[in-house]
Design a protein around this motif. Structure first.
Motif, PDB file in Angstrom:
ATOM      1  N   PHE A 209       7.479  69.427  64.645  1.00  0.00           N
ATOM      2  CA  PHE A 209       7.188  68.146  65.562  1.00  0.00           C
ATOM      3  C   PHE A 209       8.583  67.583  65.988  1.00  0.00           C
ATOM      4  N   PHE A 210       9.628  67.692  65.007  1.00  0.00           N
ATOM      5  CA  PHE A 210      10.824  67.156  65.371  1.00  0.00           C
ATOM      6  C   PHE A 210      11.854  67.953  66.208  1.00  0.00           C
ATOM      7  N   ALA A 211      11.474  69.270  66.084  1.00  0.00           N
ATOM      8  CA  ALA A 211      11.996  70.174  66.863  1.00  0.00           C
ATOM      9  C   ALA A 211      11.728  70.111  68.559  1.00  0.00           C
ATOM     10  N   SER A 212      10.406  69.405  68.782  1.00  0.00           N
ATOM     11  CA  SER A 212      10.364  69.269  70.160  1.00  0.00           C
ATOM     12  C   SER A 212      10.701  67.924  70.626  1.00  0.00           C
ATOM     13  N   PHE A 213      10.231  66.762  69.690  1.00  0.00           N
ATOM     14  CA  PHE A 213      10.626  65.510  70.091  1.00  0.00           C
ATOM     15  C   PHE A 213      12.242  65.197  70.153  1.00  0.00           C
ATOM     16  N   ALA A 214      12.815  65.793  69.214  1.00  0.00           N
ATOM     17  CA  ALA A 214      14.529  65.529  69.272  1.00  0.00           C
ATOM     18  C   ALA A 214      15.164  66.107  70.576  1.00  0.00           C
ATOM     19  N   VAL A 215      14.574  67.336  71.009  1.00  0.00           N
ATOM     20  CA  VAL A 215      15.048  67.789  72.540  1.00  0.00           C
ATOM     21  C   VAL A 215      14.521  66.887  73.445  1.00  0.00           C
ATOM     22  N   LYS A 216      13.467  66.307  73.441  1.00  0.00           N
ATOM     23  CA  LYS A 216      13.020  65.530  74.464  1.00  0.00           C
ATOM     24  C   LYS A 216      13.581  64.273  74.649  1.00  0.00           C
ATOM     25  N   MET A 217      14.098  63.811  73.482  1.00  0.00           N
ATOM     26  CA  MET A 217      14.732  62.185  73.550  1.00  0.00           C
ATOM     27  C   MET A 217      16.023  62.179  74.276  1.00  0.00           C
ATOM     28  N   PRO A 218      16.953  63.084  74.428  1.00  0.00           N
ATOM     29  CA  PRO A 218      17.427  63.953  73.349  1.00  0.00           C
ATOM     30  C   PRO A 218      18.088  63.629  72.359  1.00  0.00           C
ATOM     31  N   MET A 219      18.192  64.043  71.099  1.00  0.00           N
ATOM     32  CA  MET A 219      19.171  63.827  70.125  1.00  0.00           C
ATOM     33  C   MET A 219      20.181  64.601  69.851  1.00  0.00           C
ATOM     34  N   TRP A 220      21.314  64.195  69.463  1.00  0.00           N
ATOM     35  CA  TRP A 220      22.279  65.109  69.093  1.00  0.00           C
ATOM     36  C   TRP A 220      22.070  66.112  67.994  1.00  0.00           C
ATOM     37  N   PRO A 221      22.349  67.665  68.095  1.00  0.00           N
ATOM     38  CA  PRO A 221      23.174  68.211  68.805  1.00  0.00           C
ATOM     39  C   PRO A 221      22.444  68.810  70.003  1.00  0.00           C
ATOM     40  N   VAL A 222      21.069  68.622  70.017  1.00  0.00           N
ATOM     41  CA  VAL A 222      20.261  69.231  71.280  1.00  0.00           C
ATOM     42  C   VAL A 222      20.111  68.583  72.523  1.00  0.00           C
ATOM     43  N   HIS A 223      21.309  67.854  72.828  1.00  0.00           N
ATOM     44  CA  HIS A 223      21.256  66.954  73.921  1.00  0.00           C
ATOM     45  C   HIS A 223      21.902  67.622  75.258  1.00  0.00           C
ATOM     46  N   THR A 224      22.450  68.665  74.939  1.00  0.00           N
ATOM     47  CA  THR A 224      23.338  69.313  76.069  1.00  0.00           C
ATOM     48  C   THR A 224      22.642  69.739  77.567  1.00  0.00           C
ATOM     49  N   TRP A 225      21.357  69.577  77.284  1.00  0.00           N
ATOM     50  CA  TRP A 225      20.743  70.149  78.692  1.00  0.00           C
ATOM     51  C   TRP A 225      20.844  68.845  79.467  1.00  0.00           C
ATOM     52  N   LEU A 226      20.941  67.689  78.839  1.00  0.00           N
ATOM     53  CA  LEU A 226      20.630  66.343  79.448  1.00  0.00           C
ATOM     54  C   LEU A 226      21.634  66.104  80.690  1.00  0.00           C
ATOM     55  N   PRO A 227      23.218  66.107  80.309  1.00  0.00           N
ATOM     56  CA  PRO A 227      24.006  65.743  81.230  1.00  0.00           C
ATOM     57  C   PRO A 227      23.846  66.800  82.711  1.00  0.00           C
ATOM     58  N   ASP A 228      23.704  68.102  82.317  1.00  0.00           N
ATOM     59  CA  ASP A 228      23.521  68.973  83.582  1.00  0.00           C
ATOM     60  C   ASP A 228      22.436  68.772  84.400  1.00  0.00           C
ATOM     61  N   ALA A 229      21.214  68.447  83.845  1.00  0.00           N
ATOM     62  CA  ALA A 229      19.894  68.047  84.392  1.00  0.00           C
ATOM     63  C   ALA A 229      20.345  66.658  85.382  1.00  0.00           C
ATOM     64  N   HIS A 230      20.935  65.591  84.806  1.00  0.00           N
ATOM     65  CA  HIS A 230      21.028  64.658  85.248  1.00  0.00           C
ATOM     66  C   HIS A 230      22.036  64.730  86.760  1.00  0.00           C
ATOM     67  N   VAL A 231      23.009  65.531  86.442  1.00  0.00           N
ATOM     68  CA  VAL A 231      24.023  65.572  87.387  1.00  0.00           C
ATOM     69  C   VAL A 231      23.421  66.568  88.683  1.00  0.00           C
ATOM     70  N   GLN A 232      22.677  67.332  88.328  1.00  0.00           N
ATOM     71  CA  GLN A 232      22.064  68.273  89.444  1.00  0.00           C
ATOM     72  C   GLN A 232      20.964  67.790  89.873  1.00  0.00           C
ATOM     73  N   ALA A 233      20.087  66.816  89.424  1.00  0.00           N
ATOM     74  CA  ALA A 233      18.825  66.307  89.944  1.00  0.00           C
ATOM     75  C   ALA A 233      19.011  65.504  91.044  1.00  0.00           C
ATOM     76  N   PRO A 234      18.080  65.241  92.023  1.00  0.00           N
ATOM     77  CA  PRO A 234      18.100  64.088  93.220  1.00  0.00           C
ATOM     78  C   PRO A 234      18.241  63.066  92.402  1.00  0.00           C
ATOM     79  N   THR A 235      18.363  62.000  93.015  1.00  0.00           N
ATOM     80  CA  THR A 235      18.661  60.419  92.491  1.00  0.00           C
ATOM     81  C   THR A 235      17.343  60.073  91.795  1.00  0.00           C
ATOM     82  N   ALA A 236      16.163  60.252  92.691  1.00  0.00           N
ATOM     83  CA  ALA A 236      14.855  59.946  91.888  1.00  0.00           C
ATOM     84  C   ALA A 236      14.518  60.781  90.630  1.00  0.00           C
ATOM     85  N   GLY A 237      14.863  62.115  90.669  1.00  0.00           N
ATOM     86  CA  GLY A 237      14.589  62.792  89.675  1.00  0.00           C
ATOM     87  C   GLY A 237      15.348  62.580  88.287  1.00  0.00           C
TER      88      GLY A 237
END
Length: 509
Positions: A209-237
């Motif tokens: 369960f931790f493998a899923s929830f840690a990515v979703k939060m995200p926790m370090w070190p599985v957080h690297t997807w978040l900055p890219d997603a935020h930068v590329q997403a439209p504002t509402a996204g």
């Protein structure tokens, strides 16, 4: 209304509206999405007003057997209620933020947002393990499309990274769910929350369960997807990603990891605290050197969500209630900060901090609201940010004084990068002519930010409104995990062990 299957309605209404939106014009789809989200918000307010904090743990329960071992089982406690209200509150704001910013494939965009609303409500209301998994994973699809179709230049890379990171962790969670159903003989979440799994099995289930929830939060070190997603997403996204989707990880820890695997959770407290401490310090330092406003706020989200894991794994009332308030506050404040970035991006089409400066001169209302949300992110008393972080730190200190000290550095660094961001954007001299020509908030933009500002102040001044519905459920969770509570390294006073002090503090609270 008392006979209405309100939770099913909250899921079905946006689903039907999403289908209708696909056959409408761009303007028709906009109004359809706005009216649907406003009606849903109205139903949510009724749900909050009708919910009885002193009543049964699970209220508004619905159950219908679908076959194949899956049941349409819905119901909420106070914790789920607050997260549903956060979702319903932010959705019409997201639609309003997209009103002019999205001008291509508008019906499909609105349908994706409506579908995502239905799936997010389903995550918080599901009472069947497999139904929860369907909603939990289904939410990936509309966000993947929103980033991949309506995102920035590198949207394809960001959308694939988002999808693959979150899906990889969830495969392990599905395997763990099947093992739980096989062992306990039920897929009912309330029954599983009271079931005592063998300690050795808990260890493996917790990791899955931790493998899923840690990515979703995200926790370090599985957080690297978040900055890219935020930068590329439209504002509402970005608003809904930071505001609600990240909270599913914290909700998962509250609903599954702590009550179902209490002994394993206690064993992994040092592990979680180490990861959270690294996240607070490292991502805050990274945020300090960012040149892109969205990326800075994205890294700040990782640091703030570390306060959630600190509080949850403190195993006491202050920590868990603080973690919940941090999640609610972060959902509001981070969403508002992304909206503030979107306001000036729509005018100048750049998120580079160096391109701005001195906006307080020509955009005073914008600068005032931006200041409020900056102060809330820093944790200024009187705003929503202070309440949750303070309680989370108090709870953490009862378990580990060192963890509390490290967490406190996150507040100091957070003040550094947020105040530096505000100073560089709103103070100084207007050196760029195009920035000096920007107009202040329009009426539509002011209406989007004003409700968030009001709730941020409301939560800061009177947090009891938000803590009251959750208090009994937090108490039940503490009773469940009390037997596995770690002793911690907090100070010993008058010969009383730290664990006993913590227990007395919970009773007093």
């Amino acid at each position: 209304m008392s006979q209405l299957p309100i939770l099913s309605v909250l899921i079905a209404l946006p689903l039907l509206a999403a289908v209708v939106a696909l056959f409408q014009s761009a303007n028709g789809a906009r109004w359809n999405a706005l009216l649907t989200t406003l009606v849903s918000l109205g139903l949510g307010v009724w749900l909050w007003g009708t919910y009885n904090p002193d009543g049964a743990q699970w209220q508004f329960v619905e159950r219908f057997e679908l076959g194949g071992g899956i049941a349409w089982a819905l119901g909420i406690d106070g914790i789920a209620l607050m997260l549903i209200m956060l979702t319903l509150f932010l959705m019409p704001i997201c639609i309003g933020a997209s009103w002019r910013a999205i001008d291509k494939r508008v019906p499909e965009y609105m349908a994706a947002f409506l579908l995502m609303q239905a799936l997010m409500i389903g995550v918080f209301a599901a009472q069947d393990l497999l139904l929860f998994y369907i909603f939990f994973e289904g939410g990936l699809i509309p966000m993947y499309l929103i980033i991949g179709i309506w995102g920035g230049v590198e949207r394809i890379k960001a959308s694939y990274k988002f999808f693959l990171y979150t899906l990889a962790g969830s495969v392990l969670m599905l395997i763990a769910m099947l093992a739980m159903i096989w062992t306990a003989g039920t897929s009912s979440i309330p029954e599983l929350m009271a079931y005592d799994f063998a300690p050795n099995l808990q260890w493996w289930l917790w990791l899955a369960f931790f493998a899923s929830f840690a990515v979703k939060m995200p926790m370090w070190p599985v957080h690297t997807w978040l900055p890219d997603a935020h930068v590329q997403a439209p504002t509402a996204g970005s608003v809904i990603l930071a505001g609600v989707l990240l909270k599913m990880g914290g909700y998962g820890f509250i609903r599954f990891s702590l009550p179902m695997f209490p002994e394993a959770s206690a064993q992994f407290v040092p592990f979680v605290f180490v990861l959270s401490g690294i996240a607070v310090v490292v991502t805050s330092l990274i945020a300090l050197v960012q040149h892109d406003m969205k990326k800075l706020i994205a890294y700040s989200s990782v640091a703030h969500m570390a306060f959630v894991t600190f509080g949850l794994f403190a195993f006491n009332r202050q920590g868990i209630e603080g973690a919940m308030i941090v999640m609610l506050s972060h959902g509001l404040v981070s969403g508002a900060l992304f909206l503030c970035v979107g306001v000036i991006y729509d005018r100048l089409h750049t998120r580079e901090i160096s391109r701005y400066g001195g906006l307080a001169d020509n955009m005073p209302l914008y600068s005032l609201l931006f200041l409020l949300f900056t102060m809330a992110s820093v944790g200024l008393p009187g705003t929503s940010g202070f309440v949750g972080e303070f309680l989370s730190l108090v709870g953490t200190y009862e378990v580990s004084s060192w963890a509390a000290i490290i967490a406190t550095t996150g507040i100091i660094l957070g003040a550094a990068y947020m105040l530096l961001l505000y100073w560089r954007v709103c103070y100084g001299r207007l050196v760029h002519a195009d920035a000096a020509a920007m107009k202040d908030l329009s009426l539509r933009e002011a209406w989007l930010l004003a409700p968030i500002a009001a709730v941020v102040l409301w939560m800061g001044v009177y947090p009891e409104s938000f803590m009251r519905p959750m208090r009994a459920d937090v108490g039940r969770l503490i009773e469940r995990i009390e037997r596995a509570k770690p002793a911690g390294d907090a100070h010993v006073t008058a010969g009383k062990p730290a664990a006993a002090q913590s227990h007395s503090a919970v009773e007093a609270h």
